[in-house]
Design a protein around this motif. Structure first.
Motif, PDB file in Angstrom:
ATOM      1  N   SER A  71      31.368  44.701  31.577  1.00  0.00           N
ATOM      2  CA  SER A  71      30.828  46.116  31.918  1.00  0.00           C
ATOM      3  C   SER A  71      30.107  45.868  33.343  1.00  0.00           C
ATOM      4  O   SER A  71      29.977  47.011  33.814  1.00  0.00           O
ATOM      5  CB  SER A  71      29.953  46.254  30.756  1.00  0.00           C
ATOM      6  OG  SER A  71      28.726  45.576  30.818  1.00  0.00           O
ATOM      7  N   GLU A  72      29.863  44.793  33.798  1.00  0.00           N
ATOM      8  CA  GLU A  72      28.993  44.651  34.979  1.00  0.00           C
ATOM      9  C   GLU A  72      29.935  44.352  36.173  1.00  0.00           C
ATOM     10  O   GLU A  72      29.506  44.363  37.354  1.00  0.00           O
ATOM     11  CB  GLU A  72      27.894  43.672  35.014  1.00  0.00           C
ATOM     12  CG  GLU A  72      26.939  43.914  33.842  1.00  0.00           C
ATOM     13  CD  GLU A  72      25.849  42.937  33.992  1.00  0.00           C
ATOM     14  OE1 GLU A  72      25.920  41.525  34.540  1.00  0.00           O
ATOM     15  OE2 GLU A  72      24.764  42.879  33.170  1.00  0.00           O
ATOM     16  N   GLY A  73      31.246  44.484  35.851  1.00  0.00           N
ATOM     17  CA  GLY A  73      32.243  44.134  37.019  1.00  0.00           C
ATOM     18  C   GLY A  73      32.517  42.712  37.236  1.00  0.00           C
ATOM     19  O   GLY A  73      33.491  42.377  38.391  1.00  0.00           O
ATOM     20  N   ILE A 119      34.617  35.976  39.239  1.00  0.00           N
ATOM     21  CA  ILE A 119      34.522  36.560  40.535  1.00  0.00           C
ATOM     22  C   ILE A 119      33.666  37.823  40.254  1.00  0.00           C
ATOM     23  O   ILE A 119      33.494  38.599  39.087  1.00  0.00           O
ATOM     24  CB  ILE A 119      35.799  37.126  40.712  1.00  0.00           C
ATOM     25  CG1 ILE A 119      37.039  36.151  40.874  1.00  0.00           C
ATOM     26  CG2 ILE A 119      35.935  38.251  41.800  1.00  0.00           C
ATOM     27  CD1 ILE A 119      38.299  36.676  41.207  1.00  0.00           C
ATOM     28  N   GLN A 120      32.609  37.893  41.174  1.00  0.00           N
ATOM     29  CA  GLN A 120      31.689  38.859  40.947  1.00  0.00           C
ATOM     30  C   GLN A 120      31.602  39.882  41.878  1.00  0.00           C
ATOM     31  O   GLN A 120      32.180  39.595  43.134  1.00  0.00           O
ATOM     32  CB  GLN A 120      30.251  38.466  41.288  1.00  0.00           C
ATOM     33  CG  GLN A 120      29.638  37.242  39.997  1.00  0.00           C
ATOM     34  CD  GLN A 120      28.390  36.608  40.373  1.00  0.00           C
ATOM     35  OE1 GLN A 120      28.077  35.973  41.371  1.00  0.00           O
ATOM     36  NE2 GLN A 120      27.693  36.417  39.149  1.00  0.00           N
ATOM     37  N   PRO A 121      31.285  41.359  41.645  1.00  0.00           N
ATOM     38  CA  PRO A 121      31.490  42.284  42.875  1.00  0.00           C
ATOM     39  C   PRO A 121      30.520  41.965  43.930  1.00  0.00           C
ATOM     40  O   PRO A 121      29.536  41.303  43.911  1.00  0.00           O
ATOM     41  CB  PRO A 121      31.222  43.434  41.883  1.00  0.00           C
ATOM     42  CG  PRO A 121      30.262  43.071  40.738  1.00  0.00           C
ATOM     43  CD  PRO A 121      30.847  41.743  40.255  1.00  0.00           C
ATOM     44  N   GLU A 161      41.956  43.363  34.867  1.00  0.00           N
ATOM     45  CA  GLU A 161      41.776  44.185  33.723  1.00  0.00           C
ATOM     46  C   GLU A 161      41.361  43.745  32.454  1.00  0.00           C
ATOM     47  O   GLU A 161      40.712  44.279  31.453  1.00  0.00           O
ATOM     48  CB  GLU A 161      43.042  45.258  33.454  1.00  0.00           C
ATOM     49  CG  GLU A 161      42.970  46.099  34.626  1.00  0.00           C
ATOM     50  CD  GLU A 161      44.330  47.252  34.632  1.00  0.00           C
ATOM     51  OE1 GLU A 161      44.884  46.955  33.516  1.00  0.00           O
ATOM     52  OE2 GLU A 161      44.565  47.792  35.623  1.00  0.00           O
ATOM     53  N   ASN A 162      41.863  42.711  32.166  1.00  0.00           N
ATOM     54  CA  ASN A 162      41.719  41.890  30.582  1.00  0.00           C
ATOM     55  C   ASN A 162      40.223  41.207  30.633  1.00  0.00           C
ATOM     56  O   ASN A 162      39.632  41.081  29.379  1.00  0.00           O
ATOM     57  CB  ASN A 162      42.753  41.013  30.418  1.00  0.00           C
ATOM     58  CG  ASN A 162      43.990  41.676  29.952  1.00  0.00           C
ATOM     59  OD1 ASN A 162      43.913  42.252  28.704  1.00  0.00           O
ATOM     60  ND2 ASN A 162      45.012  41.756  30.552  1.00  0.00           N
ATOM     61  N   PHE A 163      39.760  40.586  31.761  1.00  0.00           N
ATOM     62  CA  PHE A 163      38.772  39.726  31.850  1.00  0.00           C
ATOM     63  C   PHE A 163      37.612  40.290  32.522  1.00  0.00           C
ATOM     64  O   PHE A 163      36.648  39.296  32.998  1.00  0.00           O
ATOM     65  CB  PHE A 163      39.132  38.258  32.296  1.00  0.00           C
ATOM     66  CG  PHE A 163      40.187  37.633  31.639  1.00  0.00           C
ATOM     67  CD1 PHE A 163      39.941  37.497  30.188  1.00  0.00           C
ATOM     68  CD2 PHE A 163      41.574  37.667  32.108  1.00  0.00           C
ATOM     69  CE1 PHE A 163      41.079  36.757  29.351  1.00  0.00           C
ATOM     70  CE2 PHE A 163      42.471  36.980  31.278  1.00  0.00           C
ATOM     71  CZ  PHE A 163      42.410  36.413  29.993  1.00  0.00           C
ATOM     72  N   GLN A 164      37.524  41.638  32.652  1.00  0.00           N
ATOM     73  CA  GLN A 164      36.528  42.108  33.430  1.00  0.00           C
ATOM     74  C   GLN A 164      35.323  42.534  32.481  1.00  0.00           C
ATOM     75  O   GLN A 164      35.553  43.216  31.631  1.00  0.00           O
ATOM     76  CB  GLN A 164      36.963  43.200  34.410  1.00  0.00           C
ATOM     77  CG  GLN A 164      35.807  43.836  35.168  1.00  0.00           C
ATOM     78  CD  GLN A 164      36.419  44.771  36.337  1.00  0.00           C
ATOM     79  OE1 GLN A 164      36.636  45.826  35.643  1.00  0.00           O
ATOM     80  NE2 GLN A 164      36.215  44.599  37.604  1.00  0.00           N
TER      81      GLN A 164
END
Length: 219
Positions: free
Chosen positions: A171-173, A191-193, A166-169
């Motif tokens: 706008s692109e996920g 880490i990418q979606p 939640e702290n290091f995400q």
């Protein structure tokens, strides 16, 4: 935690104290939560954590207070290196469990929930646990004494995962991992979606139609 049970019935020598142990454990709680802010993996029936546990001499009581402070410093150092914004709470008497003489909670800011969520705690239990587990030591004069026990959570995995995501995400996920984790995750600084959404397909076992499947049978 089983570390207290590991020491049960033992008599330690004064030169062995303070005894400092740590272990990874699988923890279980009977209750979960129906509160909206505790949804998801914030409060679950089973989770993994790394726990610190210590036994100290009880000559003046200062020994257990010192170890308690040391565990708190380790926790602060760990969460600071992870880049988390957190607060430390000195818990009031009515929030202490029976074993704890004193206790602190550490809560990290979780933007997705808009709250500070507990990620660890530390407790000085003096001789409450050792009296029940019969953990003793011989002091300098050869007298048998009960040790003091201290414990603290180094890492409660699900809630740290929440705080990091939640702290290091962005706008692109994408989730940027803190630099402190890079040596432990070679080549994975982010880490990418997934490229396509995950699809879950439920498959019902045809053998299970209103009957009880024996333990160990495939589901």
């Amino acid at each position: 935690m089983s570390l207290g049970g590991y020491l049960m019935g033992r008599q330690l020598e004064a030169h062995q104290l303070p005894l400092k142990l740590a272990a990874v454990s699988r923890c279980y709680r009977a209750e979960s939560s129906g509160q909206a802010e505790e949804r998801g993996i914030y409060r679950v029936h089973a989770f993994t954590k790394v726990e610190m546990f210590g036994a100290t001499a009880a000559d003046t009581g200062q020994e257990s207070r010192d170890l308690f402070s040391e565990m708190m410093l380790l926790q602060k150092d760990l969460y600071s290196k992870l880049g988390l914004h957190f607060q430390v709470l000195d818990m009031p008497l009515h929030d202490l469990g029976a074993p704890a003489y004193t206790k602190t909670d550490m809560e990290a800011w979780m933007p997705g929930r808009g709250i500070y969520g507990e990620i660890s705690s530390a407790s000085n239990c003096t001789d409450y646990q050792s009296a029940r587990l019969n953990i003793t030591y011989r002091d300098a004069e050869g007298r048998e004494r009960l040790v003091h026990t201290v414990n603290g959570t180094a890492c409660a995995v699900p809630r740290l995962v929440i705080a990091l995501c939640e702290n290091f995400q962005d706008s692109e996920g994408n989730i940027s991992l803190p630099a402190a984790l890079h040596p432990h995750l070679p080549g994975a600084s982010k880490i990418q979606p997934p490229n396509s959404p995950c699809r879950i397909t439920w498959i019902r076992n045809k053998a299970f139609q209103g009957t009880i499947v024996p333990a160990g049978a495939g589901m």
